[in-house]
Design an enzyme around this catalytic site. Structure first.
Site, PDB file in Angstrom:
ATOM      1  CE  LYS A 144      -8.087   6.200  -1.952  1.00 30.61           C
ATOM      2  NZ  LYS A 144      -9.011   6.893  -1.073  1.00 30.61           N
ATOM      3  CG  MET A 185      -9.050   5.878   7.853  1.00 33.90           C
ATOM      4  SD  MET A 185      -9.862   4.399   7.251  1.00 33.90           S
ATOM      5  CE  MET A 185     -10.414   3.638   8.765  1.00 33.90           C
ATOM      6  CG  ASP A 223      -1.834  -1.073   1.372  1.00 31.45           C
ATOM      7  OD1 ASP A 223      -2.315  -1.516   0.329  1.00 31.45           O
ATOM      8  OD2 ASP A 223      -2.123  -1.491   2.502  1.00 31.45           O
TER       9      ASP A 223
HETATM   10  N1  SAH Z   1      -3.511  -0.724   9.596  1.00 35.98           N
HETATM   11  C1  SAH Z   1      -3.149   0.657   9.878  1.00 35.98           C
HETATM   12  C2  SAH Z   1      -4.328   1.593   9.687  1.00 35.98           C
HETATM   13  C3  SAH Z   1      -4.814   1.667   8.257  1.00 35.98           C
HETATM   14  S1  SAH Z   1      -6.184   2.759   8.036  1.00 35.98           S
HETATM   15  C4  SAH Z   1      -2.541   0.725  11.279  1.00 35.98           C
HETATM   16  O1  SAH Z   1      -2.623  -0.234  12.047  1.00 35.98           O
HETATM   17  O2  SAH Z   1      -1.946   1.758  11.577  1.00 35.98           O
HETATM   18  C5  SAH Z   1      -5.373   4.237   7.508  1.00 35.98           C
HETATM   19  C6  SAH Z   1      -5.434   5.276   8.622  1.00 35.98           C
HETATM   20  O3  SAH Z   1      -4.472   4.947   9.609  1.00 35.98           O
HETATM   21  C7  SAH Z   1      -5.080   6.672   8.189  1.00 35.98           C
HETATM   22  O4  SAH Z   1      -6.193   7.345   7.638  1.00 35.98           O
HETATM   23  C8  SAH Z   1      -4.670   7.307   9.497  1.00 35.98           C
HETATM   24  O5  SAH Z   1      -5.801   7.632  10.282  1.00 35.98           O
HETATM   25  C9  SAH Z   1      -3.974   6.136  10.190  1.00 35.98           C
HETATM   26  N2  SAH Z   1      -2.511   6.144  10.033  1.00 35.98           N
HETATM   27  C10 SAH Z   1      -1.760   5.221   9.417  1.00 35.98           C
HETATM   28  N3  SAH Z   1      -0.442   5.519   9.527  1.00 35.98           N
HETATM   29  C11 SAH Z   1      -0.371   6.655  10.245  1.00 35.98           C
HETATM   30  C12 SAH Z   1       0.691   7.468  10.719  1.00 35.98           C
HETATM   31  N4  SAH Z   1       1.961   7.149  10.479  1.00 35.98           N
HETATM   32  N5  SAH Z   1       0.395   8.568  11.439  1.00 35.98           N
HETATM   33  C13 SAH Z   1      -0.890   8.903  11.713  1.00 35.98           C
HETATM   34  N6  SAH Z   1      -1.940   8.170  11.303  1.00 35.98           N
HETATM   35  C14 SAH Z   1      -1.690   7.062  10.577  1.00 35.98           C
END
Ligand code: SAH
Length: 260
Positions: A64, A174, A42
């Site tokens: 995306k 998100m 991703d």
């Molecule tokens: N599986 C991922 C989440 C995926 S959904 C996890 O466990 O972190 C995608 C959302 O994750 C983004 O919209 C944001 O809200 C959050 N996210 C992912 N990486 C991030 C980061 N480094 N800093 C802040 N938010 C993050």
């Protein structure tokens, strides 16, 4: 002939890549990347993590890009199944943890249905790591005895927000683009406007940014980039005493330099 039969179906590993900082990759993830034939990844995966893929491995991007279209989920699962059926060792690499808002469960179900062997390698979720890199512990004795991880992508009409407004610490995924709606929904469900709140943008990445205020002032903190988490609760106050560490932390580039 026997060998050919044994090799018939490869394995798909659903692997968490961590929140950004490549130092947070697990040893198991690094091991699998080093031997994968195919890596399907991703957008939220750090380039230094991808560099750990075996040279000669095929890297397939399914996220995306800019304002572009995301590859449809059933196309992704079809790709994983097809590659495994070619006998390949496939790493499906996802930001954070595969089972935390990562659709890892959906992919695992599709693989199970297709009788493709799979393994799960949990990752460090941004839900815990991004607040930590901002100096915010998600629980803290006598301040927050529970933490709720939730998505901002739910309608205002159900009990989702009523429940979330009660969480001692709330970590919302998100929600960057829906900041106004999220704040309105929490206020409307009784969360006081004075509750400490923060936005952690690109947590643990080189360009991490933290915005801090109260629930009521969050929407005034300006446009929020992506990815971002919203953190609401008294634990945000601890950032005053703990937040500085992240500014002083060793950046991945400096770490790579030190290894040389
Ligand atoms: N599986 C991922 C989440 C995926 S959904 C996890 O466990 O972190 C995608 C959302 O994750 C983004 O919209 C944001 O809200 C959050 N996210 C992912 N990486 C991030 C980061 N480094 N800093 C802040 N938010 C993050």
């Amino acid at each position: 002939m026997k060998r050919a039969t044994r090799k018939a179906v490869g394995t798909v590993h659903l692997v968490g890549a961590g929140p950004g900082d490549p130092g947070l990759l697990t040893l198991r993830a690094a091991e699998l990347l080093a031997r994968a034939d195919v890596v399907v990844h991703d957008r939220l995966v750090h380039p230094d993590v991808l560099r750990r893929a075996r040279s000669g491995a095929r890297l397939i991007f399914v996220g995306k890009q800019g304002g572009g279209e995301q590859v449809a989920q059933d196309e992704i699962t079809a790709l994983l199944i097809a590659q495994a059926r070619l006998g390949r060792e496939v790493v499906r690499l996802k930001g954070g943890d595969p089972f935390v808002f990562g659709r890892g469960g959906e992919e695992a179900l599709a693989l199970a249905e297709a009788q493709v062997p799979f393994t799960i390698v949990p990752g460090v979720s941004s839900g815990v790591a991004a607040p930590a890199y901002a100096g915010i512990p998600v629980t803290h004795r006598e301040v927050a005895s529970a933490v709720t991880f939730a998505t901002a992508h739910r309608g205002a009409g159900d009990s989702h927000w009523a429940h979330l407004a009660q969480a001692p610490t709330l970590v919302l995924f998100m929600g960057g683009r829906k900041l106004d709606e999220v704040v309105q929904a929490l206020l409307a469900n009784g969360r006081p406007g004075a509750t400490p709140a923060a936005i952690v943008e690109a947590g643990s990445w080189e360009h991490q940014r933290v915005l801090e205020g109260t629930l009521a002032t969050l929407p005034d903190l300006g446009p929020v980039g992506s990815p971002a988490l919203i953190v609401v609760g008294e634990v945000v106050r601890l950032r005053g005493a703990l937040g500085a560490w992240a500014e002083l932390r060793e950046r991945p580039a400096a770490r790579a330099e030190a290894r040389r």
